[in-house]
Design an enzyme around this catalytic site. Structure first.
Site, PDB file in Angstrom:
ATOM      1  N   LYS A  51      27.020  24.087 105.355  1.00 52.40           N
ATOM      2  CA  LYS A  51      27.735  22.800 104.903  1.00 52.40           C
ATOM      3  C   LYS A  51      29.255  22.886 104.961  1.00 52.40           C
ATOM      4  O   LYS A  51      29.864  22.014 105.701  1.00 52.40           O
ATOM      5  CB  LYS A  51      27.526  22.566 103.336  1.00 52.40           C
ATOM      6  CG  LYS A  51      28.211  21.308 102.739  1.00 52.40           C
ATOM      7  CD  LYS A  51      28.296  21.248 101.317  1.00 52.40           C
ATOM      8  CE  LYS A  51      29.458  21.763 100.644  1.00 52.40           C
ATOM      9  NZ  LYS A  51      29.692  21.334  99.411  1.00 52.40           N
ATOM     10  N   ASN A  52      29.900  24.094 104.538  1.00 54.83           N
ATOM     11  CA  ASN A  52      31.270  24.183 104.304  1.00 54.83           C
ATOM     12  C   ASN A  52      31.779  24.442 105.894  1.00 54.83           C
ATOM     13  O   ASN A  52      32.840  24.447 106.062  1.00 54.83           O
ATOM     14  CB  ASN A  52      31.734  25.486 103.749  1.00 54.83           C
ATOM     15  CG  ASN A  52      31.598  24.899 102.153  1.00 54.83           C
ATOM     16  OD1 ASN A  52      31.583  23.850 101.666  1.00 54.83           O
ATOM     17  ND2 ASN A  52      31.504  26.173 101.313  1.00 54.83           N
ATOM     18  N   ARG A 100      35.229  15.867  98.047  1.00 52.63           N
ATOM     19  CA  ARG A 100      36.260  16.500  98.249  1.00 52.63           C
ATOM     20  C   ARG A 100      36.529  16.873  99.531  1.00 52.63           C
ATOM     21  O   ARG A 100      37.768  16.706 100.193  1.00 52.63           O
ATOM     22  CB  ARG A 100      36.459  17.561  97.312  1.00 52.63           C
ATOM     23  CG  ARG A 100      37.976  18.421  97.460  1.00 52.63           C
ATOM     24  CD  ARG A 100      38.083  19.537  96.493  1.00 52.63           C
ATOM     25  NE  ARG A 100      39.410  20.250  96.892  1.00 52.63           N
ATOM     26  CZ  ARG A 100      40.535  19.800  96.778  1.00 52.63           C
ATOM     27  NH1 ARG A 100      40.521  18.878  95.861  1.00 52.63           N
ATOM     28  NH2 ARG A 100      41.622  20.562  96.981  1.00 52.63           N
ATOM     29  N   CYS A 107      33.258  18.387  92.894  1.00 54.71           N
ATOM     30  CA  CYS A 107      32.809  19.095  91.594  1.00 54.71           C
ATOM     31  C   CYS A 107      34.106  19.070  90.639  1.00 54.71           C
ATOM     32  O   CYS A 107      34.937  19.533  91.283  1.00 54.71           O
ATOM     33  CB  CYS A 107      32.036  20.604  91.942  1.00 54.71           C
ATOM     34  SG  CYS A 107      30.439  20.242  92.590  1.00 54.71           S
ATOM     35  N   ARG A 163      42.434  21.661  91.927  1.00 56.43           N
ATOM     36  CA  ARG A 163      42.332  22.008  93.193  1.00 56.43           C
ATOM     37  C   ARG A 163      43.349  21.040  93.768  1.00 56.43           C
ATOM     38  O   ARG A 163      42.869  19.994  94.568  1.00 56.43           O
ATOM     39  CB  ARG A 163      40.858  21.690  93.665  1.00 56.43           C
ATOM     40  CG  ARG A 163      39.983  22.870  93.239  1.00 56.43           C
ATOM     41  CD  ARG A 163      38.497  22.658  93.694  1.00 56.43           C
ATOM     42  NE  ARG A 163      37.939  21.707  93.781  1.00 56.43           N
ATOM     43  CZ  ARG A 163      36.642  21.642  94.449  1.00 56.43           C
ATOM     44  NH1 ARG A 163      36.304  22.406  95.040  1.00 56.43           N
ATOM     45  NH2 ARG A 163      36.006  20.344  94.143  1.00 56.43           N
ATOM     46  N   ILE A 217      46.253  19.566  96.469  1.00 54.96           N
ATOM     47  CA  ILE A 217      46.164  19.433  98.043  1.00 54.96           C
ATOM     48  C   ILE A 217      47.596  19.573  98.423  1.00 54.96           C
ATOM     49  O   ILE A 217      48.034  19.116  99.706  1.00 54.96           O
ATOM     50  CB  ILE A 217      45.703  18.156  98.589  1.00 54.96           C
ATOM     51  CG1 ILE A 217      46.278  17.165  98.074  1.00 54.96           C
ATOM     52  CG2 ILE A 217      44.005  18.248  98.205  1.00 54.96           C
ATOM     53  CD1 ILE A 217      45.934  15.667  98.973  1.00 54.96           C
ATOM     54  N   ASP A 218      48.518  20.289  97.609  1.00 53.88           N
ATOM     55  CA  ASP A 218      49.957  20.439  97.984  1.00 53.88           C
ATOM     56  C   ASP A 218      49.976  21.005  99.309  1.00 53.88           C
ATOM     57  O   ASP A 218      50.977  21.127 100.025  1.00 53.88           O
ATOM     58  CB  ASP A 218      50.812  20.904  96.924  1.00 53.88           C
ATOM     59  CG  ASP A 218      50.176  22.010  96.331  1.00 53.88           C
ATOM     60  OD1 ASP A 218      48.886  22.314  96.366  1.00 53.88           O
ATOM     61  OD2 ASP A 218      50.893  23.049  95.901  1.00 53.88           O
ATOM     62  N   LEU A 219      49.145  22.369  99.368  1.00 59.69           N
ATOM     63  CA  LEU A 219      49.500  23.011 100.567  1.00 59.69           C
ATOM     64  C   LEU A 219      49.004  22.505 101.940  1.00 59.69           C
ATOM     65  O   LEU A 219      49.566  22.544 103.026  1.00 59.69           O
ATOM     66  CB  LEU A 219      48.415  24.313 100.522  1.00 59.69           C
ATOM     67  CG  LEU A 219      48.692  25.413  99.384  1.00 59.69           C
ATOM     68  CD1 LEU A 219      47.775  26.751  99.454  1.00 59.69           C
ATOM     69  CD2 LEU A 219      50.203  25.687  99.661  1.00 59.69           C
ATOM     70  N   ASP A 230      31.948  30.923  95.184  1.00 60.96           N
ATOM     71  CA  ASP A 230      30.843  29.849  95.178  1.00 60.96           C
ATOM     72  C   ASP A 230      29.344  30.672  94.865  1.00 60.96           C
ATOM     73  O   ASP A 230      28.177  30.097  94.917  1.00 60.96           O
ATOM     74  CB  ASP A 230      30.498  29.461  96.615  1.00 60.96           C
ATOM     75  CG  ASP A 230      31.571  28.427  96.869  1.00 60.96           C
ATOM     76  OD1 ASP A 230      31.985  27.953  95.678  1.00 60.96           O
ATOM     77  OD2 ASP A 230      31.714  27.789  97.804  1.00 60.96           O
ATOM     78  N   ILE A 245      39.454  32.346  91.315  1.00 61.77           N
ATOM     79  CA  ILE A 245      39.768  31.103  92.118  1.00 61.77           C
ATOM     80  C   ILE A 245      39.964  29.580  91.403  1.00 61.77           C
ATOM     81  O   ILE A 245      41.042  28.995  91.606  1.00 61.77           O
ATOM     82  CB  ILE A 245      38.576  30.995  93.114  1.00 61.77           C
ATOM     83  CG1 ILE A 245      38.636  32.321  93.818  1.00 61.77           C
ATOM     84  CG2 ILE A 245      38.977  29.883  94.155  1.00 61.77           C
ATOM     85  CD1 ILE A 245      39.684  32.815  94.586  1.00 61.77           C
ATOM     86  N   ARG A 275      24.435  18.243  96.850  1.00 62.77           N
ATOM     87  CA  ARG A 275      25.426  18.129  97.764  1.00 62.77           C
ATOM     88  C   ARG A 275      25.706  19.324  98.711  1.00 62.77           C
ATOM     89  O   ARG A 275      26.475  19.543  99.722  1.00 62.77           O
ATOM     90  CB  ARG A 275      26.931  18.199  97.077  1.00 62.77           C
ATOM     91  CG  ARG A 275      27.000  16.844  96.092  1.00 62.77           C
ATOM     92  CD  ARG A 275      28.432  16.997  95.206  1.00 62.77           C
ATOM     93  NE  ARG A 275      29.481  17.259  96.233  1.00 62.77           N
ATOM     94  CZ  ARG A 275      30.034  18.279  95.924  1.00 62.77           C
ATOM     95  NH1 ARG A 275      29.966  19.140  94.997  1.00 62.77           N
ATOM     96  NH2 ARG A 275      31.096  18.946  96.915  1.00 62.77           N
TER      97      ARG A 275
END
Length: 428
Positions: free
Chosen positions: A22-23, A92, A116, A121, A123-125, A305, A327, A397
């Protein structure tokens, strides 16, 4: 609302083939909009998140088809760079569209993504990386608008090896003018797969799998035919389930090199693992041993994960184990549910102290997020008696019909709705 009902205590046994990652598939689907022609992507799992990404691509004007694990995307008719808020809230990974849409249209409008609830988490990066390539960013409330002319290559230093930011910058930079260097890049296998896909379309990307990725911008990309790597998290989930149920399972179509940290920890716990090319055999006959310390960290260290799944095995181990989560700060929600099944777990901020118990007992629990849900399935398979898992949509998901996967290995697990009594009766 779907539920999973499990009659535990049966050792898993048999052979199973691992589905696509998936990822890896999600950013690859997002990148497909960069191609001038159609792309064919194989070994794509049929998951809720995949369907949401296809819905977004269709809303943007792409033509898509999904048959038998193969997705085709033709983005030639794409006319919009505005990702609907309703769809972004569902997943996400929709944030992956920022880079490719900005590169193609010179503008993208998105919203803070959903997904999730496992902690903050940001998203500034992602945004800083796109800004370094020449984007102007306006953020109002939860709406984000990025605009640019043709993007220009730059050196981008990431403060943290964010997988999403690394991939978003890669996808934007392939059509930028000049060279882009990402320093401090994430190293995950899914990033290496994205590099392979981009290069198949005609991009010039090298260095994925190391902490420095270099992209030479090109003027256009073309369609291609590509196969996604197997899912290492699904692989790990099945391995832990085999160990927790004291079973013997053979996994085919896997990539053991992507799971060296998990294999190491499982072997420390006394699990027997044989590796041969893309085949792994997992066998556990005795109660697992405690593992003094497991720390999640960016790849190639132990993956966050698989933290929840590993906690199940250690909850049944002989002795005291410690898991430290570095994390996500909100990723121990499954511990409370597991304690309701008889586990002995104490939490102290981002550290879990796990005193193993001889057995778990079935009860009704709730999947609070994707991986927590998968962990509770393992707990149900290993426990005595019946376990009912609610909020199954979280599990969907990331796992292609998880009940079918474990049923093929002998697990007594079925999906049913509130009014469906037949599946429950069938388990008796």
């Amino acid at each position: 609302m779907d539920k999973l009902v499990i009659e535990g205590g049966v050792p898993l046994s048999g052979t199973i083939r691992i589905h696509g990652a998936k990822n890896a598939a999600l950013p690859i689907l997002a990148a497909s909009i960069l191609a001038d022609g159609a792309v064919t992507i194989r070994n794509v799992p049929r998951l809720l998140d995949i369907q949401v990404m296809l819905d977004i691509l269709q809303d943007l004007g792409c033509r898509t088809a999904f048959r038998g694990g193969t997705v085709t995307v033709d983005g030639s008719g794409a006319s919009s760079s505005h990702v609907p808020e309703s769809l972004m809230r569902r997943m996400r990974s929709s944030v992956f569209l920022m880079g490719p849409l900005l590169a193609r249209f010179g503008e993208v409008q998105v919203y803070q993504p959903g997904g999730c609830a496992i902690g903050e988490r940001k998203i500034d990066l992602h945004l800083r990386g796109l800004e370094a390539l020449g984007a102007n960013i306006e953020a109002t409330g939860n709406r984000i608008v990025c605009r640019s002319g043709r993007l220009r290559g730059a050196e981008i230093i990431l403060d943290f090896p964010s997988v999403g930011a690394t991939e978003n910058i890669m996808m934007a930079a392939v059509l930028a003018e000049g060279r882009t260097t990402i320093v401090g890049a994430a190293r995950e296998p899914e990033i290496q797969d994205l590099q392979r896909f981009l290069n198949e379309m005609g991009a010039i990307v090298r260095g994925a799998g190391t902490d420095t990725i270099v992209i030479e911008g090109v003027s256009s990309l073309s369609g291609c035919d590509f196969e996604v790597i197997p899912d290492r998290i699904v692989t790990g989930t099945v391995m832990v389930a085999a160990a927790a149920t004291k079973g013997e399972v053979t996994l085919t179509g896997a990539q053991p090199g992507h799971l060296t940290s998990l294999i190491h920890v499982l072997r420390r716990a006394g699990v027997q693992i044989q590796v041969e090319n893309d085949i792994m055999k997992v066998r556990a006959t005795d109660r697992p041993r405690a593992v003094p310390r497991v720390v999640t960290s960016p790849y190639p260290a132990f993956p966050t994960d698989l933290q929840a799944q590993m906690m199940i095995l250690l909850a049944l181990a002989d002795g005291v184990s410690v898991i430290k989560e570095t994390i996500f700060e909100g990723r121990f929600k499954h511990a409370e549910e597991l304690c309701r099944m008889g586990a002995d777990i104490r939490l102290d901020l981002n550290t879990a102290f796990i005193r193993g118990v001889p057995r778990l007992y079935g009860t009704t629990v709730e999947a609070t997020d994707l991986r927590a849900g998968a962990a509770l399935v393992i707990a149900g398979l290993a426990a005595e008696g019946r376990t009912v898992i609610e909020q199954v949509h979280h599990i969907d998901r990331g796992y292609d019909r998880i009940e079918d996967m474990f049923s093929r290995l002998g697990g007594r697990i079925a999906r049913h709705q509130e009014t469906d009594k037949a599946n429950i009766a069938a388990l008796r």
